[in-house]
Design a protein around this motif. Sequence first.
Motif, short mmCIF file in Angstrom:
data_model
loop_
_atom_site.label_atom_id
_atom_site.label_comp_id
_atom_site.label_asym_id
_atom_site.label_seq_id
_atom_site.Cartn_x
_atom_site.Cartn_y
_atom_site.Cartn_z
N PRO A 210 34.75 33.68 37.56
CA PRO A 210 35.73 33.02 38.43
C PRO A 210 37.05 32.76 37.70
N GLY A 211 38.13 33.31 38.27
CA GLY A 211 39.46 33.08 37.72
C GLY A 211 39.88 34.04 36.63
N ARG A 212 39.03 34.99 36.27
CA ARG A 212 39.42 35.94 35.23
C ARG A 212 38.67 37.26 35.42
N SER A 222 42.86 45.44 30.01
CA SER A 222 43.79 44.48 30.60
C SER A 222 43.00 43.36 31.25
N ALA A 223 43.65 42.21 31.37
CA ALA A 223 43.03 41.05 32.01
C ALA A 223 43.98 40.48 33.05
N ALA A 224 43.41 39.76 34.02
CA ALA A 224 44.22 39.15 35.06
C ALA A 224 43.46 37.99 35.67
N ARG A 225 44.18 37.22 36.46
CA ARG A 225 43.56 36.11 37.19
C ARG A 225 42.84 36.60 38.45
N ALA A 226 43.26 37.78 38.94
CA ALA A 226 42.65 38.33 40.16
C ALA A 226 42.77 39.84 40.12
N THR A 369 38.40 35.80 43.11
CA THR A 369 38.84 36.56 41.93
C THR A 369 38.91 38.05 42.23
N LEU A 370 37.92 38.57 42.93
CA LEU A 370 37.93 39.96 43.34
C LEU A 370 38.28 40.02 44.83
N PHE A 371 39.28 40.84 45.15
CA PHE A 371 39.73 40.99 46.54
C PHE A 371 39.69 42.47 46.91
N PHE A 372 39.64 42.75 48.22
CA PHE A 372 39.39 44.12 48.66
C PHE A 372 40.36 44.51 49.77
N ALA A 373 40.85 45.76 49.67
CA ALA A 373 41.75 46.31 50.69
C ALA A 373 41.41 47.78 50.85
#
Length: 405
Positions: A210-212, A222-226, A369-373
Amino acid sequence: MTTYDVIVVGAGASGLNCARLLSREGLSVVVYEARERLGGRIHTHQPADGGPPLELGAQVVHGDRNPVHELLGPGRTSAVPRRVTARIVEGGADRPMGSLSSGRRAPWQLEAMLWRSPGVTGLSVGSRLRACGSTGAEAVAALEWFRQNWAADPEQLSAAGVAEAHRGDDVGEGEFAVEGGFARLPERLAEGLDGRLRLGEPVRELAYEPGRVTVRTDAGTSAARALVLTVPPAVPVPGLPAWKLAAAADLPAGDGCCAVITLDRPASDTVIVFDVDGRTGFTRCTAGRPEVLVVAKAGAAATLRAAGADRTALSALLATALPWTSGAAVLDVAVADWGQDPYAAGAFTAPRAGLEDAARRWAEPVDDTLFFAGEATVAGERLPWVQGALASGERAAEQVLKALR
């Protein structure tokens, strides 16, 4: 390791639209794309002599209120000319398109009936057509019509999902071509993302909490918040939870293959042919031009794929759909084989009977954290065309902004 606010996987219409909107809000975004080009299943072929472009992926802009018009800007789209000879191949014979509505209901009339009265959830299009009394030649033509327009087996295609997609697609009337080719759209969406597009970098590993989220490509980590995942669910992505994989399994992409075949003679007329016999899908040619465009889905895609490697077989296949090509030499073939493309795994995703909730499950975020399109996330909600992909990217951007802020 480089850190961003958001990582977007996939530089098709949905991914680029999502990245564009998030970047506008001041978030740092990077887009990873496995291919060496933008656009995903938008793929424009430019003839060597500089003739009009031909589309090997998304074909036209549907509707005069389609958001593509505004995104491209004034004067970048034009109505598709209606002065065209429409024909069919049925029982091996070349006939006028009007034959489909002579003494029977045409496939588009049956599809319109289905929109108005789809039947209960879980019912297939094939079952619904039989319930409407569609039999014989009428049924054969209608079933092939659905195969070619939905890249799906009508016995598995959801009648309710098809109807809901049509009702949810409020883009107006008409069909429009993009001046210079549909590839102009991803180019336009990518404006302002310079330095944040990583072409030719497929994601090899994905890990999150969650959050990373972290991803590894051949170029590094690479890293990200989402992270926003826009690849088709049929394309394997390492690191997804089991319930997401289950949703993906319920959303297979239908087979599709497109080809531009350049002949040694030009067409004398502008013609579109619908192959009721299921061998060539939709075939088009333009008066004065030597190219033939074949857009084939389902079983026709497999037939085109098999013929593509043998120019004699390809010529024979064309001659059935377009008799004027008989005896013409094939000079060149350009193919977009979406069914064999490892980053597409098919043409697009259609809602399946009894699994109408699969798109909702695939679209659901994971731990904020994970989103889908992508068009698969709106299967059975919108038509699986570019406007659906754009809308899914916008929805994912809104979800990300809400989660991060």
